[in-house]
Design a protein around this motif. Structure first.
Motif, PDB file in Angstrom:
ATOM      1  N   PHE A   1      49.360  31.821  -4.499  1.00 57.48           N
ATOM      2  CA  PHE A   1      49.011  30.399  -4.388  1.00 57.48           C
ATOM      3  C   PHE A   1      47.492  30.234  -4.278  1.00 57.48           C
ATOM      4  CE2 PHE A   1      53.463  29.402  -3.567  1.00 57.48           C
ATOM      5  CZ  PHE A   1      53.587  28.138  -4.135  1.00 57.48           C
ATOM      6  N   ALA A   2      46.837  31.109  -3.528  1.00 56.71           N
ATOM      7  CA  ALA A   2      45.376  31.047  -3.418  1.00 56.71           C
ATOM      8  C   ALA A   2      44.719  31.270  -4.781  1.00 56.71           C
ATOM      9  CB  ALA A   2      44.871  32.076  -2.405  1.00 56.71           C
ATOM     10  N   ALA A   3      45.293  32.152  -5.581  1.00 51.20           N
ATOM     11  CA  ALA A   3      44.765  32.388  -6.929  1.00 51.20           C
ATOM     12  C   ALA A   3      44.844  31.109  -7.762  1.00 51.20           C
ATOM     13  CB  ALA A   3      45.538  33.527  -7.612  1.00 51.20           C
ATOM     14  N   VAL A   4      45.945  30.401  -7.644  1.00 55.21           N
ATOM     15  CA  VAL A   4      46.100  29.157  -8.408  1.00 55.21           C
ATOM     16  C   VAL A   4      45.120  28.095  -7.910  1.00 55.21           C
ATOM     17  CG1 VAL A   4      47.700  27.300  -9.026  1.00 55.21           C
ATOM     18  CG2 VAL A   4      48.492  29.674  -8.995  1.00 55.21           C
ATOM     19  N   TYR A   5      44.976  27.964  -6.585  1.00 57.90           N
ATOM     20  CA  TYR A   5      43.978  27.014  -6.068  1.00 57.90           C
ATOM     21  C   TYR A   5      42.595  27.350  -6.617  1.00 57.90           C
ATOM     22  CZ  TYR A   5      47.436  25.674  -2.491  1.00 57.90           C
ATOM     23  OH  TYR A   5      48.549  25.231  -1.840  1.00 57.90           O
ATOM     24  N   GLY A   6      42.251  28.635  -6.616  1.00 54.13           N
ATOM     25  CA  GLY A   6      40.957  29.055  -7.133  1.00 54.13           C
ATOM     26  C   GLY A   6      40.802  28.772  -8.615  1.00 54.13           C
ATOM     27  N   ALA A   7      41.906  28.855  -9.358  1.00 53.21           N
ATOM     28  CA  ALA A   7      41.847  28.585 -10.796  1.00 53.21           C
ATOM     29  C   ALA A   7      41.491  27.131 -11.080  1.00 53.21           C
ATOM     30  CB  ALA A   7      43.180  28.939 -11.453  1.00 53.21           C
ATOM     31  N   PHE A   8      41.806  26.242 -10.152  1.00 51.00           N
ATOM     32  CA  PHE A   8      41.442  24.835 -10.334  1.00 51.00           C
ATOM     33  C   PHE A   8      39.962  24.589 -10.030  1.00 51.00           C
ATOM     34  CE2 PHE A   8      46.021  23.993 -10.109  1.00 51.00           C
ATOM     35  CZ  PHE A   8      46.153  23.076 -11.135  1.00 51.00           C
ATOM     36  N   GLY A   9      39.318  25.468  -9.275  1.00 53.08           N
ATOM     37  CA  GLY A   9      37.886  25.365  -9.032  1.00 53.08           C
ATOM     38  C   GLY A   9      37.536  24.854  -7.647  1.00 53.08           C
ATOM     39  N   TYR A  10      36.252  24.953  -7.352  1.00 57.24           N
ATOM     40  CA  TYR A  10      35.730  24.550  -6.038  1.00 57.24           C
ATOM     41  C   TYR A  10      34.996  23.228  -6.164  1.00 57.24           C
ATOM     42  CZ  TYR A  10      36.942  29.285  -4.889  1.00 57.24           C
ATOM     43  OH  TYR A  10      37.631  30.434  -4.704  1.00 57.24           O
ATOM     44  N   ASN A  11      34.017  23.019  -5.303  1.00 56.34           N
ATOM     45  CA  ASN A  11      33.272  21.751  -5.265  1.00 56.34           C
ATOM     46  C   ASN A  11      34.231  20.577  -5.119  1.00 56.34           C
ATOM     47  OD1 ASN A  11      30.874  23.140  -5.552  1.00 56.34           O
ATOM     48  ND2 ASN A  11      30.866  22.942  -7.780  1.00 56.34           N
ATOM     49  N   ASP A  12      35.234  20.762  -4.265  1.00 60.81           N
ATOM     50  CA  ASP A  12      36.207  19.728  -3.937  1.00 60.81           C
ATOM     51  C   ASP A  12      37.057  19.275  -5.127  1.00 60.81           C
ATOM     52  OD1 ASP A  12      35.298  19.931  -1.365  1.00 60.81           O
ATOM     53  OD2 ASP A  12      33.966  18.208  -1.515  1.00 60.81           O
ATOM     54  N   HIS A  13      37.255  20.171  -6.129  1.00 60.29           N
ATOM     55  CA  HIS A  13      38.151  19.853  -7.243  1.00 60.29           C
ATOM     56  C   HIS A  13      39.604  20.097  -6.882  1.00 60.29           C
ATOM     57  CE1 HIS A  13      34.963  19.120 -10.037  1.00 60.29           C
ATOM     58  NE2 HIS A  13      34.440  20.318  -9.832  1.00 60.29           N
ATOM     59  N   CYS A  14      39.862  20.973  -5.916  1.00 62.80           N
ATOM     60  CA  CYS A  14      41.233  21.327  -5.556  1.00 62.80           C
ATOM     61  C   CYS A  14      41.461  21.208  -4.050  1.00 62.80           C
ATOM     62  CB  CYS A  14      41.543  22.750  -6.026  1.00 62.80           C
ATOM     63  SG  CYS A  14      43.238  23.263  -5.730  1.00 62.80           S
ATOM     64  N   VAL A  15      40.618  21.876  -3.283  1.00 60.29           N
ATOM     65  CA  VAL A  15      40.759  21.859  -1.824  1.00 60.29           C
ATOM     66  C   VAL A  15      39.438  21.379  -1.230  1.00 60.29           C
ATOM     67  CG1 VAL A  15      41.224  23.223   0.238  1.00 60.29           C
ATOM     68  CG2 VAL A  15      42.433  23.745  -1.881  1.00 60.29           C
ATOM     69  N   ILE A  16      39.486  20.221  -0.613  1.00 64.43           N
ATOM     70  CA  ILE A  16      38.275  19.647  -0.031  1.00 64.43           C
ATOM     71  C   ILE A  16      37.852  20.499   1.155  1.00 64.43           C
ATOM     72  CG2 ILE A  16      37.313  17.634   1.163  1.00 64.43           C
ATOM     73  CD1 ILE A  16      39.253  15.934  -0.543  1.00 64.43           C
ATOM     74  N   GLY A  17      36.619  20.953   1.112  1.00 65.52           N
ATOM     75  CA  GLY A  17      36.065  21.774   2.179  1.00 65.52           C
ATOM     76  C   GLY A  17      36.032  23.260   1.879  1.00 65.52           C
ATOM     77  N   ALA A  18      36.720  23.698   0.824  1.00 67.15           N
ATOM     78  CA  ALA A  18      36.723  25.127   0.471  1.00 67.15           C
ATOM     79  C   ALA A  18      35.463  25.456  -0.309  1.00 67.15           C
ATOM     80  CB  ALA A  18      37.951  25.467  -0.350  1.00 67.15           C
ATOM     81  N   GLN A  19      34.763  26.495   0.141  1.00 66.10           N
ATOM     82  CA  GLN A  19      33.515  26.884  -0.502  1.00 66.10           C
ATOM     83  C   GLN A  19      33.608  28.195  -1.272  1.00 66.10           C
ATOM     84  OE1 GLN A  19      30.890  24.748  -0.456  1.00 66.10           O
ATOM     85  NE2 GLN A  19      32.361  23.432   0.589  1.00 66.10           N
ATOM     86  N   GLY A  20      34.706  28.913  -1.128  1.00 64.58           N
ATOM     87  CA  GLY A  20      34.809  30.192  -1.810  1.00 64.58           C
ATOM     88  C   GLY A  20      36.203  30.780  -1.692  1.00 64.58           C
ATOM     89  N   PRO A  21      36.377  31.987  -2.227  1.00 58.83           N
ATOM     90  CA  PRO A  21      37.693  32.637  -2.233  1.00 58.83           C
ATOM     91  C   PRO A  21      38.304  32.823  -0.837  1.00 58.83           C
ATOM     92  CG  PRO A  21      36.194  33.782  -3.699  1.00 58.83           C
ATOM     93  CD  PRO A  21      35.380  32.769  -2.954  1.00 58.83           C
ATOM     94  N   GLY A  22      37.497  33.144   0.151  1.00 59.34           N
ATOM     95  CA  GLY A  22      38.022  33.312   1.500  1.00 59.34           C
ATOM     96  C   GLY A  22      38.582  32.014   2.060  1.00 59.34           C
ATOM     97  N   ASP A  23      37.907  30.908   1.794  1.00 57.93           N
ATOM     98  CA  ASP A  23      38.393  29.608   2.255  1.00 57.93           C
ATOM     99  C   ASP A  23      39.711  29.240   1.578  1.00 57.93           C
ATOM    100  OD1 ASP A  23      36.194  29.318   3.878  1.00 57.93           O
ATOM    101  OD2 ASP A  23      35.114  27.985   2.500  1.00 57.93           O
ATOM    102  N   ILE A  24      39.817  29.537   0.296  1.00 53.65           N
ATOM    103  CA  ILE A  24      41.050  29.245  -0.445  1.00 53.65           C
ATOM    104  C   ILE A  24      42.205  30.075   0.107  1.00 53.65           C
ATOM    105  CG2 ILE A  24      42.169  29.539  -2.701  1.00 53.65           C
ATOM    106  CD1 ILE A  24      40.437  27.093  -2.641  1.00 53.65           C
ATOM    107  N   LEU A  25      41.941  31.342   0.410  1.00 56.70           N
ATOM    108  CA  LEU A  25      42.989  32.202   0.966  1.00 56.70           C
ATOM    109  C   LEU A  25      43.415  31.705   2.351  1.00 56.70           C
ATOM    110  CD1 LEU A  25      44.747  34.670   0.489  1.00 56.70           C
ATOM    111  CD2 LEU A  25      42.920  36.067   1.465  1.00 56.70           C
ATOM    112  N   TYR A  26      42.451  31.329   3.155  1.00 58.06           N
ATOM    113  CA  TYR A  26      42.753  30.761   4.478  1.00 58.06           C
ATOM    114  C   TYR A  26      43.607  29.502   4.331  1.00 58.06           C
ATOM    115  CZ  TYR A  26      41.780  27.697   8.467  1.00 58.06           C
ATOM    116  OH  TYR A  26      41.894  26.818   9.505  1.00 58.06           O
TER     117      TYR A  26
ATOM    118  N   ALA B   1      47.899  28.854 -14.606  1.00 53.04           N
ATOM    119  CA  ALA B   1      48.135  29.687 -13.423  1.00 53.04           C
ATOM    120  C   ALA B   1      49.330  29.155 -12.629  1.00 53.04           C
ATOM    121  CB  ALA B   1      46.883  29.736 -12.549  1.00 53.04           C
ATOM    122  N   SER B   2      49.481  27.844 -12.545  1.00 54.29           N
ATOM    123  CA  SER B   2      50.623  27.247 -11.836  1.00 54.29           C
ATOM    124  C   SER B   2      51.941  27.594 -12.523  1.00 54.29           C
ATOM    125  CB  SER B   2      50.487  25.726 -11.763  1.00 54.29           C
ATOM    126  OG  SER B   2      49.339  25.358 -11.053  1.00 54.29           O
ATOM    127  N   VAL B   3      51.964  27.524 -13.832  1.00 54.74           N
ATOM    128  CA  VAL B   3      53.168  27.886 -14.584  1.00 54.74           C
ATOM    129  C   VAL B   3      53.481  29.371 -14.383  1.00 54.74           C
ATOM    130  CG1 VAL B   3      54.142  28.128 -16.907  1.00 54.74           C
ATOM    131  CG2 VAL B   3      52.949  26.028 -16.259  1.00 54.74           C
TER     132      VAL B   3
END
Length: 170
Positions: free
Chosen positions: A89-114, A48-50
């Motif tokens: 960019f939010a799509a790419v963050y989401g592609a890396f996953g949640y549970n603090d794998h990419c963005v600490i504190g993000a719990q879902g798609p809305g958090d990643i977009l924010y 997704a980053s590429v």
């Protein structure tokens, strides 16, 4: 010199292009930010980053070489910078996953977009922070935000200067 578009018919292709950009970025965000934890991860995040890098380079090339009308350019840049780039960019963050794998504190798609909008605009509230490979991605998003904002302001000033002839005061 190209004539500026004035009618809705002349703007139709530009509006369709903008709609396509918005739709494609929304679908990318919607699809990639909803991957389950077993699917998301470094491999799909790297792909997704590429893809994001290829998109950014191709869009920049297109805007600089193919769009001849300053009004069309300003409109497409505005749509890209306000909606498309942060969503991708939010799509790419989401592609890396949640549970603090990419963005600490993000719990879902809305958090990643924010987080993406806060990073793109370089506001950086500090309530979420990137980790791992996403740290580099967040830095590149912030730099992209600076560059694209500068390009947008330059295009707006150029259009304004072109449309407002200076008259000599007598």
């Amino acid at each position: 010199m190209h004539r500026e578009p004035t009618t809705l018919e002349e703007w139709k292709s530009t509006l369709l292009a903008a709609l396509g950009l918005v739709l494609a970025s929304f679908l990318a965000w919607y699809g990639l930010s909803r991957l389950n934890e077993t699917t998301a991860g470094d491999t799909i995040g790297t792909f997704a980053s590429v893809g994001l890098l290829i998109w950014l380079v191709s869009q920049s090339w297109y805007y600089m070489t193919q769009v001849k009308s300053p009004r069309r350019l300003l409109f497409l840049m505005g749509v890209s910078f306000i909606q498309v780039v942060p969503f991708l960019f939010a799509a790419v963050y989401g592609a890396f996953g949640y549970n603090d794998h990419c963005v600490i504190g993000a719990q879902g798609p809305g958090d990643i977009l924010y987080f993406s909008y806060v990073t793109f605009t370089t506001v950086g509230y500090g309530d979420m922070s990137p980790t791992g490979l996403c740290r580099g991605l967040a830095v590149s998003e912030a730099v992209t935000g600076y560059i694209l904002l500068g390009m947008f302001v330059a295009a707006a000033v150029s259009l304004y200067a072109r449309n407002h002839n200076r008259e000599d005061p007598k």
